[in-house]
Design an enzyme around this catalytic site. Structure first.
Site, PDB file in Angstrom:
ATOM      1  N   SER A   1       3.691 -19.482  31.991  1.00 46.42           N
ATOM      2  CA  SER A   1       4.860 -19.357  32.873  1.00 46.42           C
ATOM      3  C   SER A   1       5.851 -18.301  32.399  1.00 46.42           C
ATOM      4  O   SER A   1       6.917 -18.142  33.012  1.00 46.42           O
ATOM      5  CB  SER A   1       5.565 -20.712  32.947  1.00 46.42           C
TER       6      SER A   1
ATOM      7  N   THR B   1      10.327 -22.056  33.178  1.00 52.19           N
ATOM      8  CA  THR B   1      11.056 -20.916  32.613  1.00 52.19           C
ATOM      9  C   THR B   1      11.566 -21.252  31.221  1.00 52.19           C
ATOM     10  O   THR B   1      11.996 -22.367  30.962  1.00 52.19           O
ATOM     11  CB  THR B   1      12.266 -20.613  33.525  1.00 52.19           C
TER      12      THR B   1
ATOM     13  N   THR C   1      10.778 -15.498  32.590  1.00 48.71           N
ATOM     14  CA  THR C   1       9.829 -16.274  33.396  1.00 48.71           C
ATOM     15  C   THR C   1       8.879 -15.356  34.148  1.00 48.71           C
ATOM     16  O   THR C   1       9.209 -14.194  34.417  1.00 48.71           O
ATOM     17  CB  THR C   1      10.600 -17.144  34.421  1.00 48.71           C
TER      18      THR C   1
ATOM     19  N   ARG D   1       9.122 -11.812  45.239  1.00 48.75           N
ATOM     20  CA  ARG D   1       9.980 -13.017  45.224  1.00 48.75           C
ATOM     21  C   ARG D   1      10.733 -13.112  43.889  1.00 48.75           C
ATOM     22  O   ARG D   1      10.166 -12.930  42.818  1.00 48.75           O
ATOM     23  CB  ARG D   1       9.123 -14.251  45.432  1.00 48.75           C
ATOM     24  N   VAL D   2      12.010 -13.369  43.954  1.00 54.09           N
ATOM     25  CA  VAL D   2      12.812 -13.561  42.741  1.00 54.09           C
ATOM     26  C   VAL D   2      13.483 -14.924  42.825  1.00 54.09           C
ATOM     27  O   VAL D   2      14.048 -15.279  43.859  1.00 54.09           O
ATOM     28  CB  VAL D   2      13.882 -12.452  42.616  1.00 54.09           C
ATOM     29  N   GLY D   3      13.403 -15.692  41.748  1.00 55.01           N
ATOM     30  CA  GLY D   3      14.034 -17.015  41.708  1.00 55.01           C
ATOM     31  C   GLY D   3      15.411 -16.951  41.079  1.00 55.01           C
ATOM     32  O   GLY D   3      16.092 -15.920  41.083  1.00 55.01           O
ATOM     33  N   ASP D   4      15.807 -18.052  40.501  1.00 49.91           N
ATOM     34  CA  ASP D   4      17.139 -18.146  39.893  1.00 49.91           C
ATOM     35  C   ASP D   4      17.233 -17.463  38.531  1.00 49.91           C
ATOM     36  O   ASP D   4      18.296 -16.991  38.115  1.00 49.91           O
ATOM     37  CB  ASP D   4      17.519 -19.632  39.705  1.00 49.91           C
TER      38      ASP D   4
ATOM     39  N   THR E   1      15.915 -24.416  34.794  1.00 50.60           N
ATOM     40  CA  THR E   1      14.497 -24.239  35.103  1.00 50.60           C
ATOM     41  C   THR E   1      14.182 -25.155  36.282  1.00 50.60           C
ATOM     42  O   THR E   1      14.825 -26.194  36.449  1.00 50.60           O
ATOM     43  CB  THR E   1      13.599 -24.525  33.889  1.00 50.60           C
ATOM     44  N   GLY E   2      13.207 -24.752  37.086  1.00 50.34           N
ATOM     45  CA  GLY E   2      12.856 -25.557  38.260  1.00 50.34           C
ATOM     46  C   GLY E   2      12.736 -24.689  39.493  1.00 50.34           C
ATOM     47  O   GLY E   2      12.509 -23.478  39.393  1.00 50.34           O
TER      48      GLY E   2
ATOM     49  N   GLY F   1      13.533 -22.326  41.901  1.00 49.11           N
ATOM     50  CA  GLY F   1      14.571 -21.293  41.851  1.00 49.11           C
ATOM     51  C   GLY F   1      15.397 -21.203  43.113  1.00 49.11           C
ATOM     52  O   GLY F   1      16.608 -20.949  43.061  1.00 49.11           O
TER      53      GLY F   1
HETATM   54  N1  ASP Z   1      13.159 -21.221  37.981  1.00 49.06           N
HETATM   55  C1  ASP Z   1      11.921 -20.472  37.992  1.00 49.06           C
HETATM   56  C2  ASP Z   1      11.813 -19.712  39.274  1.00 49.06           C
HETATM   57  O1  ASP Z   1      12.136 -20.236  40.311  1.00 49.06           O
HETATM   58  C3  ASP Z   1      10.718 -21.310  37.798  1.00 49.06           C
HETATM   59  C4  ASP Z   1      10.851 -22.463  36.820  1.00 49.06           C
HETATM   60  O2  ASP Z   1      11.670 -22.443  35.937  1.00 49.06           O
HETATM   61  O3  ASP Z   1      10.109 -23.444  36.927  1.00 49.06           O
HETATM   62  O4  ASP Z   1      11.335 -18.594  39.252  1.00 49.06           O
END
Ligand code: ASP
Length: 331
Positions: free
Chosen positions: A82, A184, A202, A212-215, A235-236, A238
């Site tokens: 990851s 992450t 991450t 695609r970009v997350g948090d 984490t989680g 995003g």
């Molecule tokens: N937060 C990350 C994202 O959305 C993924 C993760 O931490 O599980 O890219």
């Protein structure tokens, strides 16, 4: 002070929460000894990151160096699917990495998003902080910047990640299956001068749409630090964390006097209220308040924090929010 009391006092007083100093010695963590180094990070692989960060400080590095060197441990480990080399690719089979770093004193920060061809996106994010007038570089522009800064391009798709992708494509021959969860690495560090830095790295969601970009690389969402209030990383899912400015919100609750655990629980509540998925969302946070109190919280089971205090690091299971508050109605 218990969470419910915190909420009621907050509601009664409008924005008038207790001053942070009044909370010292309250349950949820003990105030730090002056000069103590505190490091907290996400997931069991955070342990190696914390240890590398601590070593960097002991070798005379800065807090910013320490968070950078810390998260590089996971970027270099191909068994971690990851983060960095070993991270699972997007739906086209291409690894796109996101990373960010922030200094809680100067508010300088740097981030790269959807970076291809570099195993250590956090180093490139640090170079953005140090050498670019911008805060965030994405895609081809981030790659061009990395090349200009002299970083060598490398293979980022590990054999294991390639195999996982091939298996996924067998199930989704058109390459359009749903993106899957990920873990992450985020790290918050408080040094002996009371200075806080944060970093996140991450590969984002597996099988995500290209671009695609997350948090994680976004300031205020996946990470945020302010020496005057505290630092937090996430984490989680995003998209869900980004919707509520998750890490910023945690830091702002701490600024108003919440303990890190209370601040995280309030933020998890906000996510659950705002998302159609309610408490099914994957969202976890770890945080350090400016006085050294730490906290971790998670919407769902399975999350772990790596915590370093007094020079030693342990990995601790974080109970799911619902298990911790079995009688809470959905706020
Ligand atoms: N937060 C990350 C994202 O959305 C993924 C993760 O931490 O599980 O890219």
């Amino acid at each position: 002070m218990h969470r419910r009391d915190f909420l009621l006092r907050g509601a009664a007083a409008g924005a008038g929460f207790l001053a942070s100093t009044e909370l010292q010695g309250e349950p949820g963590g003990s105030p730090r000894n002056p000069g103590e180094i505190v490091i907290i990070s996400t997931w069991p692989f955070g342990k190696a990151a914390n240890e590398a960060a601590l070593q960097t400080l002991e070798d005379g590095g800065s807090a910013l160096d320490a968070v950078e060197k810390g998260v590089m441990t996971a970027e270099a480990d191909p068994s971690i699917q990851s983060v960095g080399f070993g991270g699972l690719p997007n739906r086209s089979g291409v690894v796109e990495l996101d990373a960010a770093i922030q200094d809680g004193r100067s508010f300088e920060s740097g981030a790269v998003c959807s970076l291809q061809g570099y195993r250590h996106p956090i180093q490139v994010a640090r170079a953005v902080l140090d050498h670019s007038p911008h805060l965030v570089l994405v895609g081809a522009g981030a790659r061009e910047f990395a090349t200009d800064q002299g970083f060598p391009t490398e293979e980022t798709l590990s054999d294991k990640a390639r195999e996982a992708y091939q298996n996924w494509r067998k199930k989704h021959p058109d390459g359009k299956g749903p993106a899957a969860g990920h873990d992450t690495l985020g790290l918050v560090l408080l040094n002996s001068d009371g200075h806080i830095c944060v970093a996140c790295t991450t590969s984002g969601l597996a099988w995500k749409h290209p671009g695609r970009v997350g948090d994680s690389p976004l300031l205020g969402h996946g990470l945020y630090a302010d020496d005057e209030a505290g630092g937090c990383v996430a984490t989680g899912d995003g998209e869900e964390i980004t919707r509520v400015c998750g890490s910023f919100l945690v830091v702002e609750w701490m600024r108003k006097g919440a303990t890190p655990e209370e601040a995280i629980e309030e933020t998890l509540n906000r996510i659950a209220r705002r998302s159609p998925r309610g408490r099914d969302v994957h969202a976890s946070f770890v945080a350090i308040r400016a006085d050294g109190m730490t906290g971790a919280g998670s919407m769902r089971k399975g999350f772990h924090q790596a915590l370093t205090r007094n020079g030693s690091t342990e990995v601790l299971s974080v109970p799911a929010y619902v298990d911790r508050n079995p009688h809470e109605d959905q706020r």
